[in-house]
Design a protein around this motif. Structure first.
Motif, PDB file in Angstrom:
ATOM      1  N   HIS A  37       5.376  12.530   2.609  1.00  0.00           N
ATOM      2  CA  HIS A  37       4.993  13.931   2.650  1.00  0.00           C
ATOM      3  C   HIS A  37       6.271  14.755   2.664  1.00  0.00           C
ATOM      4  N   ALA A  38       6.147  16.069   2.593  1.00  0.00           N
ATOM      5  CA  ALA A  38       7.323  16.922   2.440  1.00  0.00           C
ATOM      6  C   ALA A  38       7.172  18.167   3.285  1.00  0.00           C
ATOM      7  N   ILE A  39       8.294  18.609   3.870  1.00  0.00           N
ATOM      8  CA  ILE A  39       8.291  19.802   4.710  1.00  0.00           C
ATOM      9  C   ILE A  39       9.406  20.744   4.265  1.00  0.00           C
ATOM     10  N   PRO A  40       9.235  22.062   4.481  1.00  0.00           N
ATOM     11  CA  PRO A  40      10.287  23.016   4.128  1.00  0.00           C
ATOM     12  C   PRO A  40      11.397  23.025   5.163  1.00  0.00           C
ATOM     13  N   MET A  41      12.646  23.034   4.704  1.00  0.00           N
ATOM     14  CA  MET A  41      13.807  23.062   5.596  1.00  0.00           C
ATOM     15  C   MET A  41      14.881  23.971   5.003  1.00  0.00           C
ATOM     16  N   PRO A  42      15.700  24.603   5.850  1.00  0.00           N
ATOM     17  CA  PRO A  42      16.791  25.442   5.338  1.00  0.00           C
ATOM     18  C   PRO A  42      17.951  24.595   4.820  1.00  0.00           C
ATOM     19  N   VAL A  43      17.762  24.006   3.656  1.00  0.00           N
ATOM     20  CA  VAL A  43      18.790  23.216   2.983  1.00  0.00           C
ATOM     21  C   VAL A  43      18.958  23.772   1.573  1.00  0.00           C
ATOM     22  N   PRO A  44      20.128  23.594   0.960  1.00  0.00           N
ATOM     23  CA  PRO A  44      20.382  24.205  -0.348  1.00  0.00           C
ATOM     24  C   PRO A  44      19.813  23.382  -1.497  1.00  0.00           C
ATOM     25  N   HIS A  45      19.398  24.081  -2.545  1.00  0.00           N
ATOM     26  CA  HIS A  45      18.882  23.393  -3.732  1.00  0.00           C
ATOM     27  C   HIS A  45      19.997  22.744  -4.536  1.00  0.00           C
ATOM     28  N   THR A  46      21.247  23.062  -4.217  1.00  0.00           N
ATOM     29  CA  THR A  46      22.395  22.542  -4.958  1.00  0.00           C
ATOM     30  C   THR A  46      22.841  21.169  -4.483  1.00  0.00           C
ATOM     31  N   ARG A  47      22.161  20.608  -3.520  1.00  0.00           N
ATOM     32  CA  ARG A  47      22.484  19.278  -3.015  1.00  0.00           C
ATOM     33  C   ARG A  47      21.285  18.357  -3.219  1.00  0.00           C
ATOM     34  N   PRO A  48      21.523  17.044  -3.340  1.00  0.00           N
ATOM     35  CA  PRO A  48      20.401  16.118  -3.500  1.00  0.00           C
ATOM     36  C   PRO A  48      19.429  16.234  -2.330  1.00  0.00           C
ATOM     37  N   LEU A  49      18.143  16.123  -2.624  1.00  0.00           N
ATOM     38  CA  LEU A  49      17.153  16.166  -1.559  1.00  0.00           C
ATOM     39  C   LEU A  49      17.322  14.951  -0.657  1.00  0.00           C
ATOM     40  N   LEU A  84       0.852  -1.182   0.000  1.00  0.00           N
ATOM     41  CA  LEU A  84       0.000   0.000   0.000  1.00  0.00           C
ATOM     42  C   LEU A  84       0.890   1.235   0.000  1.00  0.00           C
ATOM     43  N   VAL A  85       0.648   2.144  -0.933  1.00  0.00           N
ATOM     44  CA  VAL A  85       1.370   3.415  -1.031  1.00  0.00           C
ATOM     45  C   VAL A  85       0.367   4.535  -0.819  1.00  0.00           C
ATOM     46  N   ALA A  86       0.732   5.563  -0.044  1.00  0.00           N
ATOM     47  CA  ALA A  86      -0.221   6.617   0.278  1.00  0.00           C
ATOM     48  C   ALA A  86       0.441   7.984   0.229  1.00  0.00           C
ATOM     49  N   GLY A  87      -0.345   8.970  -0.244  1.00  0.00           N
ATOM     50  CA  GLY A  87       0.070  10.363  -0.224  1.00  0.00           C
ATOM     51  C   GLY A  87      -1.172  11.232  -0.241  1.00  0.00           C
ATOM     52  N   LEU A  88      -1.412  11.960   0.843  1.00  0.00           N
ATOM     53  CA  LEU A  88      -2.603  12.800   0.968  1.00  0.00           C
ATOM     54  C   LEU A  88      -2.209  14.268   1.014  1.00  0.00           C
ATOM     55  N   THR A  89      -2.929  15.103   0.272  1.00  0.00           N
ATOM     56  CA  THR A  89      -2.620  16.523   0.205  1.00  0.00           C
ATOM     57  C   THR A  89      -3.397  17.292   1.264  1.00  0.00           C
ATOM     58  N   GLY A  90      -2.919  18.495   1.542  1.00  0.00           N
ATOM     59  CA  GLY A  90      -3.649  19.360   2.457  1.00  0.00           C
ATOM     60  C   GLY A  90      -2.818  19.902   3.589  1.00  0.00           C
ATOM     61  N   PHE A  91      -1.630  19.334   3.828  1.00  0.00           N
ATOM     62  CA  PHE A  91      -0.812  19.813   4.936  1.00  0.00           C
ATOM     63  C   PHE A  91       0.667  19.696   4.579  1.00  0.00           C
ATOM     64  N   ALA A  92       1.384  20.807   4.685  1.00  0.00           N
ATOM     65  CA  ALA A  92       2.849  20.839   4.558  1.00  0.00           C
ATOM     66  C   ALA A  92       3.349  20.110   3.323  1.00  0.00           C
ATOM     67  N   ASP A  93       2.723  20.376   2.176  1.00  0.00           N
ATOM     68  CA  ASP A  93       3.138  19.710   0.945  1.00  0.00           C
ATOM     69  C   ASP A  93       4.217  20.547   0.258  1.00  0.00           C
ATOM     70  N   ALA A  94       5.394  20.623   0.889  1.00  0.00           N
ATOM     71  CA  ALA A  94       6.479  21.452   0.374  1.00  0.00           C
ATOM     72  C   ALA A  94       6.904  20.977  -1.008  1.00  0.00           C
ATOM     73  N   GLY A  95       7.104  21.938  -1.893  1.00  0.00           N
ATOM     74  CA  GLY A  95       7.487  21.609  -3.253  1.00  0.00           C
ATOM     75  C   GLY A  95       6.414  20.896  -4.045  1.00  0.00           C
ATOM     76  N   SER A  96       5.179  20.883  -3.502  1.00  0.00           N
ATOM     77  CA  SER A  96       4.064  20.141  -4.113  1.00  0.00           C
ATOM     78  C   SER A  96       4.443  18.690  -4.380  1.00  0.00           C
ATOM     79  N   ALA A  97       5.218  18.115  -3.460  1.00  0.00           N
ATOM     80  CA  ALA A  97       5.711  16.758  -3.659  1.00  0.00           C
ATOM     81  C   ALA A  97       4.574  15.752  -3.772  1.00  0.00           C
ATOM     82  N   VAL A  98       3.614  15.816  -2.848  1.00  0.00           N
ATOM     83  CA  VAL A  98       2.520  14.844  -2.843  1.00  0.00           C
ATOM     84  C   VAL A  98       1.561  15.107  -3.997  1.00  0.00           C
TER      85      VAL A  98
END
Length: 304
Positions: free
Chosen positions: A134-146, A23-37
């Motif tokens: 799900h995904a959250i915003p963090m102070p990390v650089p875009h120049t490194r792999p997520l 089972l794989v799950a991804g629900l939208t509506g909360f902290a969807d940083a980068g619109s990942a979900v």
């Protein structure tokens, strides 16, 4: 508690679903940083073959005033109203491997009952494992792999993939509750938190979706055709780089994030990859302001 099974309706195709699928799950509506979900859901439904297995009752679970349905006005009449949906599909990956996919809105109401309903679904289909993202915003650089933080009881995934393991409290997603109940029952479960650069959190960041799909692959062995998303990610980052390269202050801020990220990844005993020894997070106000120009340009390009 009213019968949790009354929250959803199974389709006729549910009887043909084999037992033992992941089972794989991804629900939208909360902290969807980068619109990942959001991107994950769109990718799965648009790219893979699937069959509807169950639909959940939006009237019981959704606050319509918070997430209003979209209607289509056709010159002089309403031609369509599209309500939010929460559903379970039987999907097939790029190699034809089957899995169950729970997608749609995160419920506003009846979390305990909804969780019981999901547990009932998992038992009915004897799911082999549960993986959610799900995904959250963090102070990390875009120049490194997520990077990701992994929760649950899949020790192999936690050891190999989880780069940040804090002891903290944070607002919950309903799937945190579901994961907790699965963990209590010793059912295999893994939750992936994608750590998205905070200054890109409000964008549609293709690499966030790629990381979500890669995480799911690591947990399940499912294979997804991500070439198109990866190409979109390269184009997206090139535009970001153009903005950063043209501004000394932006370059300095990104450089600071890179140094702290790299120091943490090299094993320096910092409390997290986000702070220095004094626990200070670098400000990104200037970076966010400059990137607004880039984001506005990207939106115009997308609309063209």
């Amino acid at each position: 508690m009213h019968d949790p099974a009354e929250l959803y309706v199974l389709t006729e195709d549910a009887d043909g679903v084999p037992e033992g699928l992941p089972l794989v799950a991804g629900l939208t509506g909360f902290a969807d940083a980068g619109s990942a979900v959001s991107q994950l859901n769109e990718f799965v439904h648009e790219t893979l073959d699937g069959t509807l297995i169950a639909s959940f009752d939006a009237d019981e679970l959704l606050d319509y005033r918070a997430r209003r349905p979209v209607f289509t006005f056709d010159q002089d009449h309403i031609s369509e109203v599209t309500p939010p949906r929460l559903s379970l599909h039987l999907m097939r990956d790029d190699l034809g491997q089957s899995f169950l996919f729970l997608s749609g809105f995160e419920p506003d109401f009846q979390w305990q009952r909804f969780t019981e309903a999901l547990l009932g679904v998992a038992r009915r289909f004897a799911v082999s494992s549960t993986t959610w993202v799900h995904a959250i915003p963090m102070p990390v650089p875009h120049t490194r792999p997520l990077q990701v933080t992994v929760s649950g009881n899949r020790a192999d995934l936690i050891e190999s993939l989880s780069v940040w393991r804090p002891v903290t409290q944070a607002p919950a997603n309903v799937l945190h509750l579901f994961e907790h109940r699965l963990h209590e029952a010793a059912d295999p479960v893994a939750g992936f938190v994608i750590l998205v650069p905070h200054y890109l959190a409000d964008t549609e960041f293709p690499d966030a979706a790629v990381t979500a799909l890669s995480s799911i692959s690591s947990a399940t062995g499912l294979i997804f055709p991500t070439d198109r998303l990866r190409e979109q990610g390269r184009e997206f980052l090139l535009k970001v780089e153009e903005q950063v390269a043209g501004n000394h202050e932006l370059s300095r801020l990104v450089g600071t994030l890179e140094e702290r990220h790299d120091t943490y990844m090299e094993g320096n005993p910092l409390p997290s990859p986000l702070t220095d020894q004094d626990g200070q997070v670098p400000t990104a106000d200037d970076l966010a302001a400059e990137l607004e120009k880039f984001l506005a340009t990207r939106r115009l390009d997308d609309d063209a």
